[in-house]
Design an enzyme around this catalytic site. Structure first.
Site, mmCIF file in Angstrom:
data_model
loop_
_atom_site.group_PDB
_atom_site.id
_atom_site.type_symbol
_atom_site.label_atom_id
_atom_site.label_comp_id
_atom_site.label_asym_id
_atom_site.label_seq_id
_atom_site.Cartn_x
_atom_site.Cartn_y
_atom_site.Cartn_z
ATOM 1 N N ARG A 187 11.473 3.827 3.081
ATOM 2 C CA ARG A 187 11.132 2.946 4.235
ATOM 3 C C ARG A 187 12.446 2.180 4.527
ATOM 4 N NH1 ARG A 187 5.887 -0.893 4.593
ATOM 5 N NH2 ARG A 187 5.080 1.257 5.184
ATOM 6 N N HIS A 192 5.629 6.079 11.368
ATOM 7 C CA HIS A 192 5.090 5.791 9.967
ATOM 8 C C HIS A 192 4.240 7.091 9.888
ATOM 9 C CE1 HIS A 192 3.460 4.365 6.427
ATOM 10 N NE2 HIS A 192 3.313 3.096 6.803
ATOM 11 N N LYS A 226 26.029 -4.222 -0.855
ATOM 12 C CA LYS A 226 27.481 -3.920 -1.132
ATOM 13 C C LYS A 226 28.051 -3.098 0.190
ATOM 14 C CE LYS A 226 26.683 -3.957 -6.117
ATOM 15 N NZ LYS A 226 27.019 -3.206 -7.417
ATOM 16 N N ARG A 257 1.062 -1.144 -0.021
ATOM 17 C CA ARG A 257 0.078 -0.089 0.056
ATOM 18 C C ARG A 257 0.969 1.261 -0.013
ATOM 19 N NH1 ARG A 257 -2.864 -3.541 2.027
ATOM 20 N NH2 ARG A 257 -1.060 -4.260 2.837
ATOM 21 N N THR A 258 1.917 1.493 0.841
ATOM 22 C CA THR A 258 2.364 2.623 0.917
ATOM 23 C C THR A 258 3.164 2.887 -0.256
ATOM 24 O OG1 THR A 258 2.523 2.145 3.336
ATOM 25 C CG2 THR A 258 3.954 4.077 2.403
#
Ligand code: NCD
Length: 296
Positions: A97, A125, A76, A46-47
């Site tokens: 995120r 959030h 890396k 969703r986000t």
């Protein structure tokens, strides 16, 4: 969450509603040629997609790193600062995120483009909290003088934590926390509420929230537990099913940031009070408002 005061919030909500009702052709004229990079080091449906949908609707374009943990140069050993510096040459705004608290903020310190926190570990959030409160306003016509029950994983859940913080900007709110004993609401949240003068209590059964206007249910955050056994101890405590719905007010709404696992019985999805899919759609309008505010 510290960045949003009441008047800013109300501005964002008004703007979200304005954008939502514009014809598609007018939406597309807002941010033509602007580029959003979505860089997600943790799973999301969703986000990420609602950020991308928001940007595309506004006429902009999107660059996306889906499993950045596996597919980006982080594997890396690249630092978040180096990744961010490089990204600012590619995009006008970054939505990030990360499983580690504070990473989007660290990225934001070394670049000139805005960085939006799309979830940082078990911390915050913010855009979810914005769309949650917007949904409450949209569904109930008000953000003040409401009894709001926040249910589920209040220890690791960044969505319920952020919503609780945002409720400091509302008035006359009464919060009831209902969490399994293994994942109670944190002292950082309760002291912030106390300081802001928001009245709250911690409960241990659905009876305590029968009169609530909003029931905000959340998922037990399995990925944040040290082992499967401690997760098992926390799940299945407070499940919303028809019996629970029968005990709630007729004008209440049930919200959930989604994804749900077993904490809401799908049998109640057709109940008009089940507002979680409408809530998910609102994410697009609120993120449109944020992107437009930052870049427009
Ligand atoms: C939430 C999250 O990622 O914190 N999901 C979302 O963004 N809608 C809630 C969750 O994963 O339980």
């Amino acid at each position: 969450m510290e960045q949003f005061d009441r008047s800013h919030l109300l501005d964002i909500f008004r703007h979200a509603t304005r954008l939502r009702h514009l014809p598609r052709s007018a939406q597309r004229k807002r941010l033509p040629g602007q580029i959003l990079a979505t860089v997600f080091y943790e799973p999301s449906t969703r986000t990420r997609l609602s950020f991308e949908s928001a940007m595309v609707r506004l006429g902009g374009a999107v660059l996306s790193v889906e499993n950045a943990n596996e597919s980006s140069s982080a594997t890396k050993g690249e630092s978040i600062e180096d990744t961010a510096r490089m990204l600012q040459g590619y995009a006008d705004v970054i939505a990030m995120r990360h499983p580690e608290p504070g990473m989007p903020e660290r990225a934001s310190r070394v670049v000139d483009v805005p960085v939006i926190n799309a979830g940082d570990g078990a911390r915050e959030h913010p855009t979810q909290a914005l769309l949650d409160l917007y949904t409450i306003q949209h569904e109930l016509g008000q953000i003040d003088d409401l009894h709001i029950a926040i249910v589920g994983d209040l220890k690791y859940g960044r969505a319920p934590r952020s919503l609780a913080m945002l409720l400091r900007e509302t008035r006359g709110t009464q919060v009831t926390f209902l969490a399994p004993p293994t994942v109670p609401v944190g002292a950082d949240i309760t002291s912030a509420l106390t300081e802001a003068g928001v009245s709250f209590r911690e409960a241990s059964s659905f009876d305590a929230i029968a009169g609530a206007d909003v029931i905000y249910q959340t998922r037990i955050q399995r990925e944040r537990f040290a082992d499967q056994a401690s997760y098992e101890k926390s799940r299945g405590y407070y499940v919303i099913d028809q019996t629970v719905m029968d005990g709630l007010k007729r004008e209440s709404i049930v919200l959930h940031p989604l994804p749900r696992v077993d904490e809401i019985d799908p049998a109640i999805d057709e109940d008009p009070r089940a507002a979680y899919f409408r809530q998910a759609e609102n994410g697009v309008y609120v993120r449109m408002a944020l992107l437009d505010e930052l870049l427009g």
